[in-house]
Design an enzyme around this catalytic site. Structure first.
Site, PDB file in Angstrom:
ATOM      1  N   ASP A 210       0.845  -1.209   0.000  1.00 10.41           N
ATOM      2  CA  ASP A 210       0.000   0.000   0.000  1.00 10.41           C
ATOM      3  C   ASP A 210       0.873   1.250   0.000  1.00 10.41           C
ATOM      4  OD1 ASP A 210       0.248  -1.192   2.957  1.00 10.41           O
ATOM      5  OD2 ASP A 210       0.355   0.982   3.061  1.00 10.41           O
ATOM      6  N   ASP A 212       0.543   3.655   2.312  1.00 11.28           N
ATOM      7  CA  ASP A 212       0.249   4.245   3.611  1.00 11.28           C
ATOM      8  C   ASP A 212      -0.854   5.303   3.392  1.00 11.28           C
ATOM      9  OD1 ASP A 212       0.847   3.991   6.395  1.00 11.28           O
ATOM     10  OD2 ASP A 212       1.717   5.981   6.335  1.00 11.28           O
TER      11      ASP A 212
HETATM   12  N1  LIG Z   1       1.101   1.311   5.782  1.00 10.05           N
HETATM   13  C1  LIG Z   1       1.636   0.470   6.652  1.00 10.05           C
HETATM   14  N2  LIG Z   1       2.058   0.911   7.860  1.00 10.05           N
HETATM   15  C2  LIG Z   1       2.614   0.045   8.741  1.00 10.05           C
HETATM   16  N3  LIG Z   1       2.747  -1.270   8.510  1.00 10.05           N
HETATM   17  C3  LIG Z   1       2.331  -1.745   7.345  1.00 10.05           C
HETATM   18  N4  LIG Z   1       2.330  -2.982   6.837  1.00 10.05           N
HETATM   19  C4  LIG Z   1       1.793  -2.939   5.615  1.00 10.05           C
HETATM   20  N5  LIG Z   1       1.424  -1.668   5.298  1.00 10.05           N
HETATM   21  C5  LIG Z   1       1.743  -0.899   6.369  1.00 10.05           C
END
Ligand SMILES: Nc1ncnc2[nH]cnc12
Ligand SMILES: CSC[C@H]1O[C@H](OP(=O)(O)O)[C@H](O)[C@@H]1O
Length: 290
Positions: A210, A212
């Protein structure tokens, strides 16, 4: 030369690996408590392997409750020489897209609710983590990823947050814009520091799930979207792992970067001032020095 034994710590979505000859889940007791789960051992292409699901099968441990010290001790106790972390991560870079892998080489440790060292009162040691990952092992992970046709980025800074909640928008922007982090996750610290104390080569493969919450075109991170991407990533992660034994080989020369000698000048406590109870607990991690 020593015998290579490759440990893989599987993160979210990676709870086992395939193709081991003589596969056996073994329970390992440690002076630091129980590891996250039993450890899957066997050989692959003639090289010894050990696989540990970081959160346990069934995803039992949260990032803060993972028994990091027991996990690293157990892998050392089994004779592992190299540890590869395979983790789900968010991305702070447009070009590091979901589905891509990043070979992490730096960390910013923002965790605060975990035991971070095997050492302490009764045996004080200070190891360097200026370069917290092993370049030799990172190169092998990159080569394995390229062989597997995975889009891989060499080098990146991993921001380790405590969790379990994801970051606020302000944190996400700060980590990306001011702190220069490339990826974010919740588990590689203190794991990497502990691997260094245990004189194990450590490499981290970040599987991007992703963006974030900073990306104007992608909204904020949510776990449903992560899980959708995670499944495909886990298959690629398995493919990468399956290629490592052939690349690393069964006989291992001393680490050219000194990971396997990290404790050489690190222990400050004089032999006659050491706490016998702590020394007993350090039998696997620091056995070479005691
Ligand atoms: N955006 C994110 N923040 C923290 N841990 C994660 N693991 C996978 N995506 C994450
Ligand atoms: C499932 S999203 C958050 C969770 O996933 C990552 O775990 P791991 O590093 O073990 O793959 C992240 O660090 C969080 O623990």
């Amino acid at each position: 030369m020593t015998q290579t034994k490759i440990a893989v710590i599987g993160g979210s979505g990676l709870y086992d690996i395939d193709g081991l000859t003589g596969a056996d889940w073994v329970t390992v007791e440690t002076p630091w408590g129980k590891p996250s789960d039993a450890i899957l051992t066997g050989t692959l292409d003639g090289v010894e392997m050990a696989f540990l699901p970081r959160h346990g099968r069934g995803h039992v441990h949260s990032p803060s409750s993972v028994p990091y010290r027991a996990n690293i001790d157990a892998l050392k106790r089994l004779g592992c020489t190299d540890v590869i972390s395979v983790s789900a991560c968010g991305s702070f870079r447009d070009e590091m897209a979901p589905g891509d892998f990043v070979i992490v080489d730096q960390f910013i440790d923002r965790t605060f609710a975990r035991e971070k060292s095997f050492f302490g009162a009764g045996c004080v040691a200070h190891v360097s983590v200026a370069h917290p990952t092993c370049p030799r092992l990172g190169d092998a992970c990159e080569a394995a990823a390229r062989d597997a046709g995975i889009t891989v980025h060499k080098g990146g800074t991993y921001l380790a947050m405590e969790g379990p909640q994801f970051s606020t928008l302000a944190e996400s922007k700060m980590y990306r814009e001011s702190w220069g982090a490339d990826v974010i996750g919740m588990t590689n610290m203190p794991e990497a520091k502990l691997a260094r104390e245990a004189e194990l080569c450590y490499a981290s493969v970040a599987m991007i799930t992703d963006y974030d919450s900073w990306h104007p075109d992608h909204g904020e991170v949510d776990v449903t979207a992560i899980i959708a991407t995670l499944m495909g990533n886990a298959d690629k992660g398995r493919d990468l792992v399956a290629r490592l034994p052939a690349l690393l080989g069964a006989d291992r020369a001393p680490c050219p970067h000194g990971c396997d000698r990290a404790l050489e000048f690190a222990i400050l406590t004089q032999p006659d001032a050491r706490d016998p109870a702590l020394m007993a607990k350090l039998d696997a991690v620091a056995g070479r020095m005691l």
